[in-house]
Design an enzyme around this catalytic site. Structure first.
Site, PDB file in Angstrom:
ATOM      1  N   ALA A  46       1.265  -1.696   0.107  1.00 53.46           N
ATOM      2  CA  ALA A  46       0.159   0.198  -0.221  1.00 53.46           C
ATOM      3  C   ALA A  46       0.596   1.623   0.122  1.00 53.46           C
ATOM      4  CB  ALA A  46      -1.248   0.243   1.148  1.00 53.46           C
ATOM      5  N   GLU A 114      -6.486  12.546  -1.075  1.00 52.42           N
ATOM      6  CA  GLU A 114      -6.845  11.829  -2.405  1.00 52.42           C
ATOM      7  C   GLU A 114      -7.774  12.040  -2.730  1.00 52.42           C
ATOM      8  OE1 GLU A 114      -5.712   7.625  -0.628  1.00 52.42           O
ATOM      9  OE2 GLU A 114      -3.295   8.024  -0.812  1.00 52.42           O
ATOM     10  N   HIS A 229      -8.086   1.178 -10.150  1.00 52.47           N
ATOM     11  CA  HIS A 229      -7.060   1.902  -8.989  1.00 52.47           C
ATOM     12  C   HIS A 229      -7.066   3.096 -10.878  1.00 52.47           C
ATOM     13  CE1 HIS A 229      -4.200   4.811  -8.526  1.00 52.47           C
ATOM     14  NE2 HIS A 229      -4.568   3.857  -6.466  1.00 52.47           N
ATOM     15  N   ARG A 275     -12.634   7.472  -7.489  1.00 57.13           N
ATOM     16  CA  ARG A 275     -12.201   6.502  -8.399  1.00 57.13           C
ATOM     17  C   ARG A 275     -12.835   5.960  -9.441  1.00 57.13           C
ATOM     18  NH1 ARG A 275      -8.317   3.368  -3.974  1.00 57.13           N
ATOM     19  NH2 ARG A 275      -6.926   4.824  -3.566  1.00 57.13           N
ATOM     20  N   HIS A 336      -7.617  -3.069  -8.520  1.00 56.92           N
ATOM     21  CA  HIS A 336      -7.563  -2.622  -6.964  1.00 56.92           C
ATOM     22  C   HIS A 336      -7.935  -3.279  -5.726  1.00 56.92           C
ATOM     23  CE1 HIS A 336      -4.347   0.624  -5.317  1.00 56.92           C
ATOM     24  NE2 HIS A 336      -5.164   0.635  -4.092  1.00 56.92           N
ATOM     25  N   ARG A 371     -14.900   2.406  -2.863  1.00 56.28           N
ATOM     26  CA  ARG A 371     -14.366   2.370  -1.323  1.00 56.28           C
ATOM     27  C   ARG A 371     -13.203   3.159  -1.597  1.00 56.28           C
ATOM     28  NH1 ARG A 371      -8.630   2.603  -0.397  1.00 56.28           N
ATOM     29  NH2 ARG A 371      -8.684   0.967  -2.270  1.00 56.28           N
TER      30      ARG A 371
HETATM   31  C1  SIN Z   1      -3.045   4.954  -3.812  1.00 57.35           C
HETATM   32  O1  SIN Z   1      -2.241   5.047  -2.891  1.00 57.35           O
HETATM   33  O2  SIN Z   1      -3.547   4.946  -4.137  1.00 57.35           O
HETATM   34  C2  SIN Z   1      -3.753   3.617  -3.110  1.00 57.35           C
HETATM   35  C3  SIN Z   1      -4.592   3.812  -1.742  1.00 57.35           C
HETATM   36  C4  SIN Z   1      -5.725   3.308  -2.087  1.00 57.35           C
HETATM   37  O3  SIN Z   1      -5.746   2.571  -2.493  1.00 57.35           O
HETATM   38  O4  SIN Z   1      -6.359   3.757  -0.657  1.00 57.35           O
END
Ligand code: SIN
Length: 498
Positions: A46, A114, A229, A275, A336, A371
Site C-alpha cells: 500500500a 486523495e 485503480h 476512483r 486494485h 471504497r
Molecule cells: C494509492 O496509493 O493510490 C492507493 C491507496 C488506496 O488504495 O486506498
C-alpha cells in the site's frame, strides 16, 4: 499428525491479521498461518496511507460524509460512523507500536489528499505507508510470547463442527498437512486481484478467504464492486505498478495524448473525483481517442520534492528511464481492490459462528459500492481490533466434521486455466460490462471449473489450489454483476437503463 490447539487462529499476515493477533494475544494464545513469507501481503504494497480526521480543520463527520458519497448510497451507515470515529485512536495505536508517519516541521502529522476527500486527511509514510506499518506490526508480533507464526502454511479447508467454525486444516511446508483447532478463527486473507490480467495486487491475492468461506456456507456479498485503480503504469516491463493517488493529490494532472486535461469533460472534481469516476473517465477517453493509455503529469513539482514525497515511484520509474520531473507517466486503470467479501457485523463476526473476517476479504459495509481512497488500511485496523475484543477464547475440543480436502492438479494445467480466467475477467468483467459479456464469463468460468475437476490429482502445490480459489471467487463477481440491474458505484453495465 497431531492437531494443534490454540485460543485464536489467524489466517493471513497483513494488517488485519496481525492487528487481530496482537490484540487477541492479550487474552489467549494465538497461531498465525500465512501462505508465503509473513510480509507478503497487500498491506506491504500500500502506497497511499490511512485516512483519519486528525487535524483541526477536519472532523469525523466530514470523513463520514466523504465515505458515504464515495460508497454511492450503499454503505452501512453504522459501520461507517464507527470506522471514522475510531480512526484517530487507530493511528495512535500504530504509533505506539513504533510505526512512523511523515510530520510537518511543527511536529503535527503531515496529511495528504486523495480522490473523494474534501480535506487533507491521509496519514502516510512517504509513498510506502503499508511497508512501514507492516514492518512495525511484524516486529511486534514476532516478539510477542503468545503468538506463534507458521509461514508457508496454506489453508486448504476450514474445520466446522455442527455449523460452528472450529479451526482450519493447512499444508505446511516441511511439516505436511495439519489441523489447527481454535475457539475463534480470523480470516484475513486479503483480496483476489489475480483473477484479472492486470492488478496492483501481489501474487498472493488469490481469493483464498472467499473460497474457504463459500465452502462452509458463509455469506459473501457485493463482489461485483471491484475497484479499478485509475493510475497504474502502462509499460511492458512493469505493467500495473501503482502510481499512488497521492500523486494526483499533490497536483498531478491527467492528460490525453494530445496533452489535453480531459477530466474537465467528465467531472467538476477533476482528478480528485472518486476512483470509479476517474477510472471510467480514463477508459472512455482511451476509447474515444483510440489510445492504449493516458498520461499523469507531475512535472510542475520540483524534482527534489517528488523524490522526497514519492521515493518508491521515483526509484521504480528510474529503472525504466522515466524521469517524472520532466516526462509524463503513461497510465491505465487496473484491478486494485475488492469492495465486497465475506459479510461481517461490526465485530467482524461472519454468518458462521466462530468465524471472523477482517480486511479486504471482508464486507463490513463501510465501502458500499465504491471504497474511498485510504479507507482500506483503516478498515483492516478498526474491525480486526473489535473482532479481537469480541471473539471468544477458551477450550475447544479437537473434533470436527469430515472434510474433503481440495485437489491439486498439474501446475501446467493450472497456469493455462488461470490465464484463461484472467482473460475472461479482463475482457468481460472490467470497468464497463454488458449482459452478453457477463453471460459469456459465467459460462467460461463453469467450463474452467469443469476443466480443473477433469484432471487427475497431482502432488500438493499451491498454484492450482489458488487457481481453484480464484475461479470460485470470480464466479461470485460475475454472478453479483449479473444480478445487479442498476449502475451504481463501481458496477457499470452498459445494458442497464441509464
Ligand atoms: C494509492 O496509493 O493510490 C492507493 C491507496 C488506496 O488504495 O486506498
Amino acid at each position: 499428525m497431531e492437531p494443534q490447539i490454540s485460543d485464536f487462529l489467524v489466517v493471513g499476515s497483513g494488517l488485519a491479521g496481525l492487528t487481530f493477533a496482537l490484540r487477541a494475544a492479550n487474552r489467549g494464545d494465538v497461531i498465525v498461518l500465512t501462505k508465503a513469507e509473513i510480509q507478503e501481503s497487500n498491506t506491504n504494497w500500500a502506497q497511499g496511507g490511512i485516512a483519519a480526521a486528525v487535524s483541526d480543520a477536519d472532523s469525523w463527520e466530514l470523513h463520514e460524509e466523504d465515505t458515504l458519497i464515495a460508497g454511492a448510497g450503499l454503505c452501512d451507515r453504522e459501520a461507517v460512523r464507527f470506522l471514522v470515529k475510531e480512526a484517530p485512536a487507530a493511528i495512535e495505536w500504530l504509533i505506539s507500536l513504533g510505526a512512523r508517519f511523515d510530520k510537518e516541521s511543527d511536529g503535527d502529522l503531515a496529511l495528504g489528499r486523495e480522490g473523494g476527500h474534501n480535506r487533507n486527511r491521509i496519514v502516510h509514510f512517504q509513498d510506502r505507508t503499508g511497508w512501514e506499518v507492516e514492518r512495525a506490526m511484524i516486529a511486534a508480533v514476532r516478539s510477542h510470547p503468545r503468538i506463534q507464526i507458521y509461514e508457508h502454511a496454506f489453508v486448504t479447508s476450514l474445520l466446522t463442527k455442527d455449523g460452528t467454525c472450529v479451526g482450519a486444516s493447512a499444508r505446511i511446508e516441511g511439516l505436511g498437512q495439519r489441523k489447527f483447532f481454535a475457539r475463534s478463527t480470523m480470516l484475513a486473507t486479503g483480496g483476489c486481484g489475480k483473477m484479472y490480467q492486470h492488478s496492483t495486487n501481489p501474487s498472493v491475492a488469490t481469493g483464498d478467504g472467499i473460497a474457504l468461506s463459500l465452502q462452509v456456507g458463509a455469506r459473501v456479498e457485493n463482489m461485483e464492486f471491484m475497484q479499478f485503480h485509475p493510475t497504474t503504469l502502462y509499460h511492458p516491463q512493469m505493467r500495473s505498478f501503482l502510481i499512488s493517488e497521492a500523486v494526483r493529490g499533490a497536483g498531478g494532472t491527467l492528460r490525453n495524448h494530445l496533452g489535453r486535461r480531459f477530466m474537465y469533460d467528465y467531472d467538476p472534481r477533476l482528478e480528485l473525483a472518486p476512483r470509479d469516476v476517474v477510472a471510467r473517465s480514463i477508459e472512455a477517453e482511451m476509447k474515444k481517442l483510440e489510445t492504449w493509455c493516458v498520461y499523469l503529469d507531475i512535472s510542475h513539482k520540483p524534482a527534489a520534492d517528488i523524490q522526497h514525497e514519492f521515493p518508491t515511484i521515483w526509484e521504480r520509474l528510474r529503472t525504466i528511464d522515466l524521469e517524472i520531473e520532466k516526462e509524463w507517466i503513461p497510465v491505465v486503470p487496473a484491478q486494485h481492490y475488492s469492495c465486497g467479501g465475506v459479510v461481517t457485523d461490526l465485530r467482524g463476526q461472519t454468518s458462521i459462528p466462530g468465524l471472523f473476517a477482517a480486511g479486504e476479504v471482508s464486507c463490513t459495509g463501510v465501502h458500499g459500492a465504491n471504497r474511498l481512497a485510504s479507507n482500506s488500511l483503516l478498515e483492516a485496523l478498526v474491525f480486526s481490533s473489535t473482532a479481537a475484543d469480541a471473539s471468544e477464547c477458551g477450550e475447544v475440543e479437537p473434533v470436527c466434521d469430515p472434510i474433503a480436502e481440495p485437489k491439486s492438479i498439474a501446475e501446467s494445467d493450472s497456469i493455462r486455466i488461470r490465464r484463461s480466467m484472467q482473460k475472461t475477467m479482463t475482457n468481460e468483467v472490467g470497468i464497463v460490462r454488458t449482459n452478453d459479456g457477463l453471460a459469456k464469463a459465467d459460462r467460461q468460468l463453469v467450463q474452467l471449473l469443469e476443466d480443473y475437476d477433469s484432471h487427475a490429482p497431482s502432488p500438493f502445490s499451491t498454484h492450482p489450489l489458488e487457481t481453484h480459489n480464484l475461479l470460485l471467487a470470480a464466479q461470485t463477481v460475475v454472478r453479483g454483476a449479473a444480478r445487479r440491474k442498476v449502475n451504481i458505484g463501481l458496477h457499470f453495465n452498459s445494458d442497464n437503463p441509464a
